[in-house]
Scaffold this active site. Structure first.
Site: not given
Length: 597
Positions: A117, A199, A223
């Protein structure tokens, strides 16, 4: 009356599906078929399967990197799930192939390409930006510990996955989940009009669409587990501190945790065995000393035979009764069918109907706390205060060149001010003009700034209450008292995990407040064409038990589905262009910055 209600609900679900532009049929063409990789089919291949293919010489790590980059180039225009590819990925893979041939492999992750990420710092040629512009081009003091560990295990860092800007910490309202100013709107390949739900959506989309076999996401509040449910993946959000957060752009010291998103619990366990360990740069990791099983997490993996005699609790109120996601059309029937399969496999299910703590902390209809929670106990107080503290500490070790106007930026307030100055612009998009209103879009930053990052009595009252009640709710749920007074310990708690029908998913809130682990397992697909799953709640540091439960469920259900890319041509919007006023060319990215256009 019952028959009439059922008829209306069925009719309504058909109308909704028609409005959304699709009716699910097996005849619908797949617009983005996966090419063979050096003559080998790697579609939906797991880490374990890829390692086998390399071990028998059918594929090399360099082959895999080339094939995944090709897949990214094929699909990323529509998905916006990868923000940047590591320019050194091929050379790293080549070196690892040579090492395999000359000295053997380092372990089960040798030569495996992985994505992280874009809030996880990598000390190399590509950027870590947390999805926005305000951090883009900066450098951290050292690489994220988990990335260093994955590299040392033989992993090939393929690139950064997109995320909701600032890991959904920038805004509470007037924002699109999965949108970042740097990349645009990340979309769900099952249906491009539907959410990625959290997210870490870019990491989840990348794995599900075969841009990589494994990706690392992060979770503060949902998330990891929510995008995994929406993309039909496996994950585990661990007890905060089990995995080092050093080098991860923070949201909350007490809630943040990174974790793997994968196509099997075996892959989850392989990665967890690599990244779980103490780190002197993250003090919370020392709480995990003695809590990590000596034999590793992969040793906890189980088959469906492990289900016989397993005790699972169903927290009926609110998760199985009033929560919106279980009551969306057709979903209760699917979930109850799965529960019957569990019973047939020998699972003992216990209905937890009277949890005196849960109703205090869990919203009866979905995400977050009940409306009746006294304001002084609102958990938003905890999150907004800890965000101001976390980013202030992060910026002490985040640097820009002296010639950059952001050089010396040291507070969240300065970040927000920079956003206001640089994000106000107009841009021609398609046939119209889009205006971004700087009065909105970072209200979470604004309320965090207002706390001054003060860990005062107001903070500790809210945080302490929330953590205590949430832990009591989960701990109480793990015990079951019979009428004769006998009390038994349950193995885990089972909750529905899906945001279908426009309802929020509520399974991550209480574990987040508590700082307890939670796993996610896919089990089927909804009328919206979207995957659904189970959330599995555990007690503090019960990751090995959660892996045992989750892998046993995986082996029983064996669910998988190929995304059908519904509405990939028609889902349009201003999010399809990079942020107006900036040009993120490959040349500018190589120099750690986007050029002003």
């Amino acid at each position: 009356m019952r028959q009439s209600t059922s008829y209306i609900m069925v009719l309504w679900s058909v109308i909704v599906a028609s409005i959304m532009g699709f009716i699910l049929t097996e005849e619908m063409p797949h617009p983005f078929p996966m090419s063979l990789c050096n003559g080998v089919n790697i579609e939906d291949a797991t880490v374990k399967e890829l390692q086998h293919l390399m071990s028998i010489g059918q594929l090399s790590s360099q082959d895999l990197v080339e094939c995944y980059i090709k897949r990214i180039n094929q699909t990323n225009e529509f998905l916006r799930s990868v923000s940047e590819v590591n320019p050194d990925a091929l050379s790293i893979a080549s070196a690892l192939d040579q090492e395999r041939n000359e000295r053997g492999i380092r372990g089960p992750f040798h030569g495996i390409p992985f994505l992280v990420k874009d809030n996880i710092y990598t000390d190399d040629k590509h950027n870590t930006s947390e999805g926005g512009l305000v951090l883009l081009g900066g450098r951290y003091s050292s690489e994220a510990t988990l990335v260093t560990k994955l590299r040392a295990a033989g992993g090939v860092l393929l690139g950064h996955a997109a995320l909701s800007e600032a890991a959904d910490h920038r805004a509470l309202t007037n924002f699109s989940d999965g949108y970042s100013t740097r990349v645009g709107q990340t979309r769900n390949p099952f249906n491009l009009t539907q959410a990625t739900s959290g997210s870490s959506g870019g990491s989840a989309v990348a794995v599900r669409s075969n841009q990589a076999a494994i990706a690392i996401g992060t979770e503060t509040h949902g998330s990891l587990v929510h995008p995994s449910a929406n993309l039909g993946l496996y994950t585990i959000k661990t007890t905060p501190g089990l995995v080092s957060r050093h080098g991860v752009v923070p949201g909350s010291y007490y809630h943040d945790t990174p974790g793997p998103m994968a196509r099997s619990m075996t892959d989850v366990a392989i990665v967890l065995d690599i990244i779980a360990s103490p780190d002197h740069r993250d003090n919370l990791t020392f709480n995990a000393l003695g809590k990590i099983p000596l034999e590793g997490y992969a040793a906890a993996l189980g088959t469906s035979h492990a289900l016989r005699g397993m005790r699972l609790g169903l927290p009926w109120n609110p998760y199985w009764s009033t929560a919106g996601n279980i009551n969306a059309p057709g979903l209760r029937e699917q979930y109850e069918s799965r529960l019957q399969e569990l019973k047939a496999a020998g699972v003992e299910l216990y209905n937890i109907t009277n949890n005196p703590y849960l109703h205090q902390i869990a919203n009866p209809y979905g995400f977050g706390q009940p409306a009746h929670t006294p304001e002084e106990y609102n958990q938003l107080i905890s999150y907004k205060t800890l965000l101001a503290v976390a980013l202030g500490e992060w910026l002490q070790n985040w640097t820009f060149p002296e010639t950059d106007e952001r050089h010396g930026m040291s507070t969240l307030a300065e970040m927000a001010s920079w956003n206001d100055e640089h994000n106000a612009t107009t841009g021609a998009l398609g046939n119209g003009t889009w205006w971004y209103n700087t009065e909105s879009g970072q209200d979470f930053y604004d309320i965090a700034i207002a706390t001054n990052g003060s860990l005062n009595g107001t903070f500790w009252k809210a945080f302490g209450w929330g953590r205590r009640i949430a832990r009591q709710a989960i701990d109480f749920g793990h015990t079951h008292a019979f009428e004769n007074g006998t009390v038994i310990e349950l193995d885990a708690l089972l909750l529905p995990n899906n945001p279908n029908g426009g309802f929020d998913n509520g399974c991550a809130s209480v574990p987040s407040y508590a700082g307890y682990p939670v796993a996610s397992v896919p089990i089927g697909q909804s009328k919206w064409g979207m995957p659904i799953g189970f959330c599995i709640h555990g007690r503090e540091y019960s990751e090995a038990k959660l892996i045992k439960v989750a892998s046993a469920l995986e082996n029983l259900f064996r669910w998988n589905a190929v995304p059908q890319w519904h509405n990939y041509k028609t889902a349009e919007g201003p999010w399809d262009a990079p942020w107006p006023g900036y040009a993120c060319s490959q040349e500018s990215l190589d120099s750690y910055a986007c050029e002003r256009s």
